[in-house]
Design an enzyme around this catalytic site. Structure first.
Site, PDB file in Angstrom:
ATOM      1  N   LEU A  59      -2.686  -0.743  18.060  1.00 41.86           N
ATOM      2  CA  LEU A  59      -3.742   0.268  18.330  1.00 41.86           C
ATOM      3  C   LEU A  59      -2.941   1.681  18.972  1.00 41.86           C
ATOM      4  CD1 LEU A  59      -6.384  -1.900  20.180  1.00 41.86           C
ATOM      5  CD2 LEU A  59      -6.383  -0.910  17.693  1.00 41.86           C
ATOM      6  N   LEU A  60      -3.787   2.641  18.557  1.00 41.79           N
ATOM      7  CA  LEU A  60      -3.005   4.128  19.182  1.00 41.79           C
ATOM      8  C   LEU A  60      -4.050   4.736  20.263  1.00 41.79           C
ATOM      9  CD1 LEU A  60      -1.836   5.312  15.658  1.00 41.79           C
ATOM     10  CD2 LEU A  60      -0.399   4.597  17.351  1.00 41.79           C
ATOM     11  N   ASN A  71       0.940  -1.244  -0.032  1.00 40.40           N
ATOM     12  CA  ASN A  71      -0.005  -0.151  -0.062  1.00 40.40           C
ATOM     13  C   ASN A  71       0.922   1.354   0.115  1.00 40.40           C
ATOM     14  OD1 ASN A  71      -2.879  -0.421   0.110  1.00 40.40           O
ATOM     15  ND2 ASN A  71      -2.517  -2.095   1.831  1.00 40.40           N
ATOM     16  N   ARG A 102       3.592   2.421  24.685  1.00 39.09           N
ATOM     17  CA  ARG A 102       2.949   2.875  23.776  1.00 39.09           C
ATOM     18  C   ARG A 102       3.074   4.587  23.932  1.00 39.09           C
ATOM     19  NH1 ARG A 102      -3.330   1.914  22.577  1.00 39.09           N
ATOM     20  NH2 ARG A 102      -3.741   3.156  24.623  1.00 39.09           N
ATOM     21  N   HIS A 129      -8.030  -1.264   5.825  1.00 39.44           N
ATOM     22  CA  HIS A 129      -8.422  -2.653   6.456  1.00 39.44           C
ATOM     23  C   HIS A 129      -9.003  -3.733   5.659  1.00 39.44           C
ATOM     24  CE1 HIS A 129      -9.284  -5.579   9.569  1.00 39.44           C
ATOM     25  NE2 HIS A 129     -10.481  -5.685   9.244  1.00 39.44           N
ATOM     26  N   ASN A 166      -6.783   4.774   8.023  1.00 46.54           N
ATOM     27  CA  ASN A 166      -6.174   3.427   7.986  1.00 46.54           C
ATOM     28  C   ASN A 166      -6.881   2.695   6.805  1.00 46.54           C
ATOM     29  OD1 ASN A 166      -5.003   0.919   8.971  1.00 46.54           O
ATOM     30  ND2 ASN A 166      -7.073   0.286   9.846  1.00 46.54           N
ATOM     31  N   MET A 214       0.079  -2.574  12.442  1.00 45.22           N
ATOM     32  CA  MET A 214      -0.722  -3.384  13.204  1.00 45.22           C
ATOM     33  C   MET A 214      -0.804  -3.301  14.700  1.00 45.22           C
ATOM     34  SD  MET A 214      -1.539  -5.067  10.552  1.00 45.22           S
ATOM     35  CE  MET A 214      -2.170  -6.563  10.720  1.00 45.22           C
TER      36      MET A 214
HETATM   37  C1  GAR Z   1      -3.130  -5.088   4.090  1.00 47.17           C
HETATM   38  O1  GAR Z   1      -3.960  -5.839   3.432  1.00 47.17           O
HETATM   39  C2  GAR Z   1      -3.929  -4.050   4.839  1.00 47.17           C
HETATM   40  O2  GAR Z   1      -5.299  -3.755   4.638  1.00 47.17           O
HETATM   41  C3  GAR Z   1      -3.697  -4.848   6.225  1.00 47.17           C
HETATM   42  O3  GAR Z   1      -2.502  -5.441   6.297  1.00 47.17           O
HETATM   43  C4  GAR Z   1      -1.998  -5.594   4.812  1.00 47.17           C
HETATM   44  C5  GAR Z   1      -0.619  -4.748   4.445  1.00 47.17           C
HETATM   45  O4  GAR Z   1      -0.130  -5.000   3.157  1.00 47.17           O
HETATM   46  N1  GAR Z   1      -4.253  -4.080   7.293  1.00 47.17           N
HETATM   47  C6  GAR Z   1      -4.736  -4.613   8.295  1.00 47.17           C
HETATM   48  O5  GAR Z   1      -5.002  -5.664   8.568  1.00 47.17           O
HETATM   49  C7  GAR Z   1      -4.974  -3.434   9.458  1.00 47.17           C
HETATM   50  N2  GAR Z   1      -5.726  -4.101  10.440  1.00 47.17           N
HETATM   51  P1  GAR Z   1       1.044  -3.939   2.729  1.00 47.17           P
HETATM   52  O6  GAR Z   1       1.891  -3.984   3.820  1.00 47.17           O
HETATM   53  O7  GAR Z   1       1.296  -4.771   1.367  1.00 47.17           O
HETATM   54  O8  GAR Z   1       0.466  -2.599   2.469  1.00 47.17           O
END
Ligand code: GAR
Length: 297
Positions: free
Chosen positions: A85-86, A13, A58, A102, A100, A83
């Protein structure tokens, strides 16, 4: 806008955001020293910082992150595979300026292993959600969602890959919406009073606020109380319909339904013309026409 990305892992991402906003991402932070996202940032010539997240630490983590965000003049924080929580304190300070992504259609399947949760639940559809971040787990106000089918032959990995393709479109789109002032958290009574004065109702939706702002841009402030109160008014109705039209591409509805909404623009424009608002209508729709074409053609 000056962007910072917080990532714990692979960073695909992050790569999509770097492509979409060249030069705007100034800082990448990871709680993991060996995150591939940090390598991607370095390759792109961007400051890459590892900030450890010690057990029970944190507050220290957030203070260090805040200092880095300040130093780099960051105005929008993007969590991309981050991954942790803030705190309410941190997310409150960044309210409306921290997002964010998800891999599910929230509120379904929050937390870890969202794709496996979708498979276990026998869901026919899943997708991704971009949302504002609050102190909860994947609970902040939703900006946009994209839907993908779940196939009978799917494993968590094949579903994750299909969702990831949608994520790489959704995240830049959500950022553009925030940048254009079209996405913001649900307004509080204080927000409404600050913006619309004593005539503001205690509660109004994001859609009503967007329509009220359109009315102000259109030089029709007299219709603002009606749109905020949900009262019938021809110009207020046009503003709401124009807002729906310009954001039609952000829904997770099937493409044919979105096309049908978009096709409604001819009769809407005729209505705008009758109300001497045709130019204003065109300008409002123009804001998202480019996005519409990228998304659907
Ligand atoms: C993505 O699928 C994102 O939606 C998920 O982690 C992956 C990161 O991929 N995030 C979560 O699950 C947050 N709760 P990337 O490092 O290739 O962007």
């Amino acid at each position: 806008m000056t962007l910072a990305v917080l990532a714990s892992g692979r960073g695909s991402n992050l790569a999509a955001l770097l492509d979409a906003f060249p030069g705007d991402v100034r800082l990448v932070i990871s709680d993991k020293p060996d995150a591939a996202a940090l390598d991607r940032a370095r390759e792109a010539g961007i400051t890459a910082a590892h900030v450890p997240f010690p057990k029970g630490g944190r507050a220290t983590f957030e203070a260090q992150v805040q200092a880095l965000l300040d130093t780099h003049g960051v105005t929008l924080v993007l969590l991309a595979g981050f991954m942790r929580l803030l705190s309410a304190d941190f997310t409150g300070r960044w309210r409306g300026r921290i997002l964010n992504i998800h891999p599910s259609l929230l509120p379904a399947f929050p937390g870890l292993h969202a794709q496996q949760q979708a498979l276990d639940a026998g869901a026919a559809w899943s997708g991704c959600t971009v949302h504002f971040v609050d102190a909860g787990m994947d609970t902040g106000d939703i900006i946009l969602q994209k839907r993908v089918p779940v196939l009978r032959s799917d494993t968590a990995d094949t579903l994750a890959a299909r969702i990831l393709t949608a994520e790489h479109e959704a995240y830049p789109q959500a950022v553009r919406l925030v940048r254009a002032g079209l996405a913001f958290p649900r307004p509080t009574p204080d927000d409404l009073r600050a913006e619309f004065g004593d005539q503001a109702p205690p509660h109004a939706s994001v859609r009503q606020v967007r329509a009220a702002r359109l009315l102000q841009q259109w030089g029709r402030p007299e219709a603002v109380p009606a749109v905020l109160a949900g009262a019938p008014h021809p110009v207020a109705a046009l503003a709401l319909a124009t807002d729906d039209l310009r954001l039609a591409w952000t829904t997770d509805a099937p493409l044919n339904e979105r096309h049908a909404t978009w096709a409604d623009r001819a009769p809407l424009r005729a209505r705008a013309q009758a109300l001497h608002l045709a130019e204003e209508f065109d300008a409002a729709v123009h804001v998202t026409a480019h996005e519409w074409e990228r998304t659907t053609l």
